[in-house]
Design an enzyme around this catalytic site. Sequence first.
Site, short mmCIF file in Angstrom:
data_model
loop_
_atom_site.label_atom_id
_atom_site.label_comp_id
_atom_site.label_asym_id
_atom_site.label_seq_id
_atom_site.Cartn_x
_atom_site.Cartn_y
_atom_site.Cartn_z
N ARG A 88 72.95 74.38 34.81
CA ARG A 88 71.64 74.90 35.21
C ARG A 88 71.33 74.56 36.67
O ARG A 88 70.28 74.92 37.18
CB ARG A 88 70.62 74.20 34.35
N ARG A 127 59.88 86.62 20.52
CA ARG A 127 60.98 85.91 19.83
C ARG A 127 60.43 85.08 18.67
O ARG A 127 59.41 84.42 18.77
CB ARG A 127 61.70 84.98 20.81
P1 AP5 Z 1 67.33 77.11 26.48
O1 AP5 Z 1 67.27 77.03 25.02
O2 AP5 Z 1 68.65 77.19 27.16
O3 AP5 Z 1 66.37 78.28 26.90
P2 AP5 Z 1 66.47 79.35 28.08
O4 AP5 Z 1 67.58 79.26 29.06
O5 AP5 Z 1 65.13 79.30 28.62
O6 AP5 Z 1 66.94 80.60 27.36
P3 AP5 Z 1 66.31 81.22 26.11
O7 AP5 Z 1 66.90 80.62 24.88
O8 AP5 Z 1 64.83 81.22 26.22
O9 AP5 Z 1 66.77 82.74 26.31
P4 AP5 Z 1 68.10 83.53 26.01
O10 AP5 Z 1 68.56 84.14 27.29
O11 AP5 Z 1 69.09 82.73 25.24
O12 AP5 Z 1 67.49 84.69 25.12
P5 AP5 Z 1 67.66 84.99 23.56
O13 AP5 Z 1 69.07 85.45 23.30
O14 AP5 Z 1 67.12 83.90 22.72
O15 AP5 Z 1 66.58 75.85 27.13
C1 AP5 Z 1 65.35 75.37 26.63
C2 AP5 Z 1 64.96 74.10 27.38
O16 AP5 Z 1 65.98 73.09 27.17
C3 AP5 Z 1 64.88 74.24 28.91
O17 AP5 Z 1 63.62 74.71 29.33
C4 AP5 Z 1 65.16 72.79 29.36
O18 AP5 Z 1 64.02 71.98 29.19
C5 AP5 Z 1 66.21 72.33 28.36
N1 AP5 Z 1 67.58 72.60 28.82
C6 AP5 Z 1 68.50 73.43 28.25
N2 AP5 Z 1 69.64 73.41 28.94
C7 AP5 Z 1 69.45 72.57 29.98
C8 AP5 Z 1 70.28 72.16 31.07
N3 AP5 Z 1 71.52 72.63 31.22
N4 AP5 Z 1 69.75 71.28 31.95
C9 AP5 Z 1 68.51 70.78 31.81
N5 AP5 Z 1 67.67 71.15 30.81
C10 AP5 Z 1 68.14 72.03 29.90
O19 AP5 Z 1 66.74 86.29 23.42
C11 AP5 Z 1 65.33 86.21 23.55
C12 AP5 Z 1 64.69 87.25 22.58
O20 AP5 Z 1 65.09 88.57 22.95
C13 AP5 Z 1 65.12 87.08 21.12
O21 AP5 Z 1 64.00 87.34 20.32
C14 AP5 Z 1 66.20 88.16 20.90
O22 AP5 Z 1 66.21 88.63 19.58
C15 AP5 Z 1 65.79 89.24 21.89
N6 AP5 Z 1 66.95 89.86 22.53
C16 AP5 Z 1 68.02 89.21 23.03
N7 AP5 Z 1 68.88 90.07 23.61
C17 AP5 Z 1 68.32 91.30 23.45
C18 AP5 Z 1 68.74 92.61 23.85
N8 AP5 Z 1 69.88 92.81 24.51
N9 AP5 Z 1 67.93 93.65 23.57
C19 AP5 Z 1 66.76 93.45 22.91
N10 AP5 Z 1 66.31 92.24 22.49
C20 AP5 Z 1 67.10 91.18 22.76
#
Ligand code: AP5
Length: 218
Positions: A88, A127
């Site tokens: 990240r 979500r």
């Molecule tokens: P993390 O869990 O990694 O969250 P994020 O990066 O904010 O990513 P998300 O899980 O929110 O999104 P995503 O891109 O995976 O989307 P998703 O597939 O779920 O991190 C959470 C926290 O942990 C951070 O804020 C931090 O505090 C900590 N952290 C984690 N890693 C860290 C690191 N390396 N260093 C430091 N801190 C860290 O999809 C979202 C929604 O959209 C779902 O409902 C899904 O069904 C829908 N969807 C997905 N794709 C599509 C599509 N193609 N079309 C239509 N709908 C879709």
Amino acid sequence: MRLVLLGPPGAGKGTQAVVLSNNYDIIHVSSGDLLREAVKNKTEAGNLAKSFMDKGELVPDDVVTEIVAERLSKSDAKKGFILDGFPRNEKQAFELAKQLKKIGEKLDLVLFFKTMGSTVIERLAGRRVCPKCGLNFHIKTRPPKKRDVCDTCGSTLISRDDDKAETIKYRLKVYERQTRPLLSYYKKEGILREVMGDLNVDDLFKELKELFVNEKLT
Ligand code: AP5
């Protein structure tokens, strides 16, 4: 294949990582899921991470790096992995490269999920996740068969604590400031590829399959 999925929160990294993992039989390693598991189990790392995650801030590098390194050291990571949410920032990217070098490996590709801001906000706001089996739904694009009920285990679906409107805004700022610079880092390494995060799940998977063939990864 050794892949990193990079992109803003809500770009669909986790969702596509599951599809890739199932289709190519390589493990999906989500730093967010590992941290949420640690929080749930009230481990030392989890207790420390919780306050950062609730605010939408990055968890300290040493905590995350250790959790991810431990997962990547397991035998099922030998044939490849899909890293989602890690690295990240540049420090985490250095640590990952160092760890892979030790075992004579390197990343094949870093996939940047280029996604519009409006898409990301709509995806995060809609979500819903299963607190028991971790399955991920969306009220519009991937609704459960029965409203608010997990298709697999029947548990009541919830919104993630960090999917509140203000926390989403903050996470996007953190992404811009701390994670976006990784794009030029991996571009310089020659392994960055841009994919269209706005596509639906199936169309994006098709695009990725073609990319892997062109890159001679499959
Ligand atoms: P993390 O869990 O990694 O969250 P994020 O990066 O904010 O990513 P998300 O899980 O929110 O999104 P995503 O891109 O995976 O989307 P998703 O597939 O779920 O991190 C959470 C926290 O942990 C951070 O804020 C931090 O505090 C900590 N952290 C984690 N890693 C860290 C690191 N390396 N260093 C430091 N801190 C860290 O999809 C979202 C929604 O959209 C779902 O409902 C899904 O069904 C829908 N969807 C997905 N794709 C599509 C599509 N193609 N079309 C239509 N709908 C879709």
